[in-house]
Enzyme design. Structure first.
Site, PDB file in Angstrom:
ATOM      1  CD  GLU A 133      -3.158   1.015   1.833  1.00  0.00           C
ATOM      2  OE1 GLU A 133      -3.758   1.819   2.175  1.00  0.00           O
ATOM      3  OE2 GLU A 133      -3.379  -0.319   2.500  1.00  0.00           O
ATOM      4  CG  HIS A 258      -8.849   6.576   9.861  1.00  0.00           C
ATOM      5  ND1 HIS A 258      -9.236   7.127  11.089  1.00  0.00           N
ATOM      6  CD2 HIS A 258      -9.866   6.991   8.902  1.00  0.00           C
ATOM      7  CE1 HIS A 258     -10.633   7.871  10.816  1.00  0.00           C
ATOM      8  NE2 HIS A 258     -10.703   7.736   9.656  1.00  0.00           N
ATOM      9  CB  VAL A 259     -12.149   2.668   7.508  1.00  0.00           C
ATOM     10  CG1 VAL A 259     -13.203   2.486   6.517  1.00  0.00           C
ATOM     11  CG2 VAL A 259     -12.347   1.203   8.488  1.00  0.00           C
ATOM     12  CG  HIS A 260      -7.867   3.885   3.487  1.00  0.00           C
ATOM     13  ND1 HIS A 260      -7.209   3.173   4.932  1.00  0.00           N
ATOM     14  CD2 HIS A 260      -6.977   3.369   2.555  1.00  0.00           C
ATOM     15  CE1 HIS A 260      -6.405   2.364   4.609  1.00  0.00           C
ATOM     16  NE2 HIS A 260      -5.859   2.406   3.298  1.00  0.00           N
ATOM     17  CG  LEU A 261     -13.842   3.725  -0.948  1.00  0.00           C
ATOM     18  CD1 LEU A 261     -14.206   2.238  -1.298  1.00  0.00           C
ATOM     19  CD2 LEU A 261     -15.152   4.621  -1.253  1.00  0.00           C
TER      20      LEU A 261
END
Length: 342
Positions: A133, A258-261
């Site tokens: 990532e 941290h949730v990320h789209l």
């Protein structure tokens, strides 16, 4: 001789009226808390990013920064907008206007040898994804060609992996930096990925502190739908005239807490796409389609990730358009030009 049991100190944010489960505050990692499904706070006077908390586990206190307009207090003493105070065990943090009381608890947790071994195995998977990532938000003045990050080395020349906390910290700083923001509203913010893997690559992030897909429940369903809608809006606003195809989705095992789209164009024309793990993180089942995640939460109330998912990062390189196998990233990139006419 028996192996010594390792211990670590952990910090928890605890709601005194037990309205929700306690929230873990990782050591030296900024965690933003406010009005959200996680805290069960619906009071509009409480901002979605009311406070930023940073636990000093070794020193036994938490730094609290008031980010919202309305007052946050510690033992009746108001912190003040953009000001910071220490929260010690035994003191009471009122989230806003003297309401929603919280305390912090520190505890020593013993790690058994089996747990340590499992954590090492999990760490291997994390480090693979971290390499896959490697993104936190575009730095001011940077461009897609500025993708290289020199690995840190110790005095013996061994490369040190960046910690999960470091990446998370950078991501949360990027969220709040106006120079990084492409779009924002009261629920989400959109930033450019720092290491874009395609011509267009954005991250849609909720202001609410949601660590990962693992903690997502049916209470987050409307937020997930909103994140998807915002992703589509950004495509229309910034790439509407482009003929490029886009996908919206999440990494099954993200490197940043941290949730990320991800909103990413399917050309994958970027110097930041450097290895097999980068490619496979977006072109195997490691990449969970946004609509599939929404459907999963609608039907099951949670997101399930299959065992062995991190092994997908090791699969052979395969073109996402025609399924042809390619032996290397340079040859894959050359092949991709045939598809997008470059």
């Amino acid at each position: 001789m028996p192996e010594a049991v390792a211990k670590m100190r952990v910090c928890w944010l605890v709601r005194q009226d037990s309205r929700h489960q306690r929230i873990k505050l990782p050591h030296l990692e900024a965690v933003v808390i406010g009005r959200s499904p996680e805290t069960k706070i619906t009071d509009k006077k409480c901002s979605r990013q009311q406070v930023q908390l940073k636990a000093e586990c070794n020193k036994g206190y938490v730094k609290v920064q008031q980010m919202g307009v309305n007052p946050t207090s510690i033992d009746s003493g108001v912190i003040g907008k953009d000001q910071e105070k220490k929260l010690l065990p035994g003191q009471v943090l009122h989230m806003v206007n003297g309401l929603y009381p919280y305390i912090v608890e520190f505890e020593e947790v013993a790690e058994s040898p089996n747990l340590t071994q499992r954590k090492r195995k999990r760490s291997d998977c994390d480090s693979e994804e971290m390499e896959a990532e490697s993104g936190t938000g575009l730095a001011p003045g940077s461009s897609p060609s500025q993708c290289s990050v020199s690995p840190k080395k110790d005095k013996n020349g061994a490369t040190k992996k960046e910690s999960l906390g470091h990446w998370s910290q950078g991501l949360k700083m990027s969220m709040k930096d106006p120079k990084m923001q492409v779009y924002k509203d009261d629920q989400v913010v959109v930033i450019k990925d720092k290491y874009p893997k395609a011509r267009h690559h954005w991250l849609v992030l909720p202001w609410a502190s949601i660590s990962s897909l693992k903690v997502v429940t049916s209470e987050h369903l409307e937020l997930l739908k909103h994140m998807h809608a915002v992703g589509e809006k950004v495509i229309a606003d910034f790439a509407g005239s482009s003929k490029l195809r886009f996908r919206l989705g999440y990494h099954a095992i993200p490197s940043m807490s941290h949730v990320h789209l991800h909103v990413i164009s399917q050309d994958f024309d970027s110097p930041c796409l450097k290895n097999k793990k980068h490619w496979n993180s977006f072109n195997t089942e490691y990449f969970l389609e946004s609509q599939a995640v929404i459907k999963m939460v609608q039907e099951a109330g949670r997101v399930t990730v299959k065992d062995g998912t991190c092994e997908l990062l090791k699969l052979p390189l395969r073109c996402h358009e025609c399924q042809q196998l390619l032996p290397s990233i340079p040859q894959l990139k050359e092949h991709l030009r045939k598809h997008w006419g470059g």
